[in-house]
Design an enzyme around this catalytic site. Structure first.
Site, PDB file in Angstrom:
ATOM      1  CB  SER A  34      -0.974  -0.042   1.185  1.00 27.55           C
ATOM      2  OG  SER A  34      -1.918   0.998   1.104  1.00 27.55           O
TER       3      SER A  34
ATOM      4  CG  HIS B 103      -5.646  -0.393  -1.581  1.00 26.83           C
ATOM      5  ND1 HIS B 103      -4.786   0.280  -2.418  1.00 26.83           N
ATOM      6  CD2 HIS B 103      -5.085  -0.386  -0.342  1.00 26.83           C
ATOM      7  CE1 HIS B 103      -3.728   0.661  -1.706  1.00 26.83           C
ATOM      8  NE2 HIS B 103      -3.898   0.275  -0.458  1.00 26.83           N
TER       9      HIS B 103
END
Length: 304
Positions: free
Chosen positions: A86, A190
């Site tokens: 991430s 996400h």
């Protein structure tokens, strides 16, 4: 072959930056970064409570700063590959020479603010599923309207969506899943909930002049190595609204012949996954400067 990796949001804990600021020159570097991005990183990394550093706009630059600072403390090294989970992909971009330190901190500050704004639109969150068959779990999540936002490998998938959808998941776990654990994050990262942040980040990326990676850069979009700085930036932009495939990154590590993995501060999450998914690979997490000597020994033994 050594892989250097950087964790994502949720790895931060109150005061975790304190011992790192005692290293020579560290406080000055962090002060300069703080001035550049308009955020007191030292305060948030040493004195702020868990709620304060859970804020996406704070957590993301704090994690990237900690990762860069702890990697620099290792001294000169040439890992066989770098990757990040991430927001850790921005840290990895700094490791690979795609972005200099200030550019990385500037980009992540804008990323954190944009994602915080997107998260404020709807109450959302993320929960980790422990155990179970990935295909069964993904199908079950989609039935509940949730997104498999992080497919982490080693029997772990992270679901993201509205708080109502996550509550339904608690009551109706996929077959074989032992436990559902809420994560300390402030949004459904996400996923499509982050779409408003993509345009903001794309504009910010246009202001940067990336270099091409000096070491193999493994992207968590699909586990592929990326050869150009332009493509790294393009992937960093799209990543905020698309799933993290850390499982595929670890498959690539295997293909590259990884023998050791070091996770920069605040380490622990990715080394935990690697211990289960990459048996036989030496792992080390940088938590405090006390871990540096052991990390240097790993580097000496496993660098190409």
């Amino acid at each position: 072959m050594l892989v250097l990796v950087a964790p994502g949001q949720g790895a931060q804990t109150p005061g975790f930056l304190t011992p790192w600021l005692e290293l020579p020159g560290a406080a000055d570097r962090v002060a300069a970064w703080s001035d550049a991005i308009g955020l007191d990183l030292a305060h948030y990394g040493t004195q702020a409570d868990a709620d304060a550093i859970r804020d996406t706009a704070v957590a993301q630059p704090l994690l990237v700063a900690a990762g860069i600072l702890s990697a620099a403390a290792l001294g000169d090294m040439a890992p066989g590959a770098v990757a990040g989970h991430s927001v850790g992909e921005i840290t990895a971009a700094a490791f690979a020479g795609v972005l200099d330190d200030t550019a990385a901190l500037t980009l992540v500050r804008k990323r954190g603010l944009a994602m915080a704004d997107a998260a404020a639109v709807t109450e959302t969150g993320m929960s980790a599923l422990l155990g179970g068959d990935p295909e069964v779990s993904v199908a079950h999540l989609e039935k509940l309207g949730l997104t498999p936002a992080n497919v982490n490998g080693a029997g772990q998938i992270v679901a993201a969506g509205t708080l109502e959808q996550l509550a339904a998941l608690n009551e109706d776990k996929p077959e074989g899943v032992r436990k559902v654990v809420p994560l300390k994050v402030a949004g459904a990262f996400h996923t499509h909930h982050m779409a408003p942040a993509v345009e903001t980040l794309a504009t910010a990326a246009k202001e940067l002049t990336p270099g091409d990676p000096t070491v193999p850069y493994v992207s968590n979009k699909d586990g592929r190595t990326v050869a150009t700085g332009a493509e790294v930036l393009e992937r960093l932009v799209g990543q905020v609204a698309n799933p993290v495939r850390w499982d595929l990154c670890m498959e690539t590590f295997k293909e590259l012949g990884v023998t050791a993995l070091i996770e920069v501060c605040p380490g622990g999450t990715l080394t935990g996954l690697a211990k289960r998914a990459l048996p036989g690979v030496r792992t080390l997490a940088l938590k405090t400067p006390d871990d540096l000597d052991a990390a240097r020994e790993v580097i000496a033994e496993h660098s190409a």
